[in-house]
Design an enzyme around this catalytic site. Sequence first.
Site, PDB file in Angstrom:
ATOM      1  N   GLY A  13       0.811  -1.219   0.000  1.00  0.00           N
ATOM      2  CA  GLY A  13       0.000   0.000   0.000  1.00  0.00           C
ATOM      3  C   GLY A  13       0.842   1.265   0.000  1.00  0.00           C
ATOM      4  O   GLY A  13       0.576   2.217  -0.747  1.00  0.00           O
ATOM      5  N   TYR A 137      -3.699 -19.727   5.768  1.00  0.00           N
ATOM      6  CA  TYR A 137      -3.565 -18.518   4.932  1.00  0.00           C
ATOM      7  C   TYR A 137      -3.771 -18.867   3.462  1.00  0.00           C
ATOM      8  O   TYR A 137      -4.485 -18.164   2.729  1.00  0.00           O
ATOM      9  CB  TYR A 137      -2.185 -17.913   5.154  1.00  0.00           C
ATOM     10  CG  TYR A 137      -1.881 -16.695   4.314  1.00  0.00           C
ATOM     11  CD1 TYR A 137      -2.338 -15.441   4.699  1.00  0.00           C
ATOM     12  CD2 TYR A 137      -1.127 -16.793   3.144  1.00  0.00           C
ATOM     13  CE1 TYR A 137      -2.055 -14.310   3.941  1.00  0.00           C
ATOM     14  CE2 TYR A 137      -0.836 -15.670   2.385  1.00  0.00           C
ATOM     15  CZ  TYR A 137      -1.303 -14.441   2.781  1.00  0.00           C
ATOM     16  OH  TYR A 137      -1.024 -13.331   2.030  1.00  0.00           O
TER      17      TYR A 137
END
Length: 315
Positions: A13, A137
Amino acid sequence: MKVLVTGGSGLVGRAIQDVVKEEQGAKDGEEWIFLSSKDADLTKKDETLAVFEKHRPTHVIHLAAMVGGLFKNMKHNLDFWRDNIYINDNVLQAAHEVGVVKVVSCLSTCIFPDKTTYPIDETMIHNGPPHESNFGYAYAKRMIDVQNRAYFLQHGRCYTAVIPTNVFGPNDNFSIEDGHVLPGLIHKAYIAQKEGKSLVVWGSGAPRRQFIYSRDLARLFLWVLREYQKVAPIILSVGEEDEVSIREAAEAVVEALNFEGEVVYDTSKADGQFKKTASNAMLRHYLPDFKFTPFRQALKETCEWFVTNYDTARK
């Protein structure tokens, strides 16, 4: 185009923020909003929908996830499964409800089958179970691909995903216990240098990885958001020829930090998956001339960032 980025304060990000702001990555008429965990708890359906209704984006880059390195995954597979399933379901459904045109989610090469042929490609995601060290995950991330196909078939949505190899760069989590291999090595080497001790590398150093610099990945994310029109995911990776062993990565860290002590390999620690070599043939079909930052240059920039920002870096 109004772009909402979940996980906007994390490694990828922040790299997208840098590319958008510093490299004029944003185009005229685009508005970019970067969310962090302070803005909403995305494991909660109501909070997720509220933040989507507040901003009403047309496009979403979905990076938010519960993440960690090998040893954190081995200890918390259930938590990784549950948190990521909640986050992904809430984000995709909220995007659908507010009319988001396109979502690009972030997967990982650890989702691929443990027993497979190499190089792995986009068609092989569901061909067998993932490595047992991080199955929680991996299965949660695989379900994004399932959901994307279902949103397309049932609602005509263009929701897709990218599959990067091992990402590293400034603003990473440099935790020694819970972080990924490269930032963990950087932090350990930094401390060992300061204390005049040996650098202890967990495992044999034999496993092999393809590392992608976060800024390169950020540039590719912008291309996928604007140009890639398929629901099927696409691998974003350096070439097979750029794969390095953990031992080679450790040697590169030693060089970048000018570490002069002894390097010891603790073979009592698990190695994890030996390799997960990915093909970037599909990416090269679309972008044959894309230039990746050379590994040692990217690593040196990352080490310099860590040393400069040591007091505030996540660790």
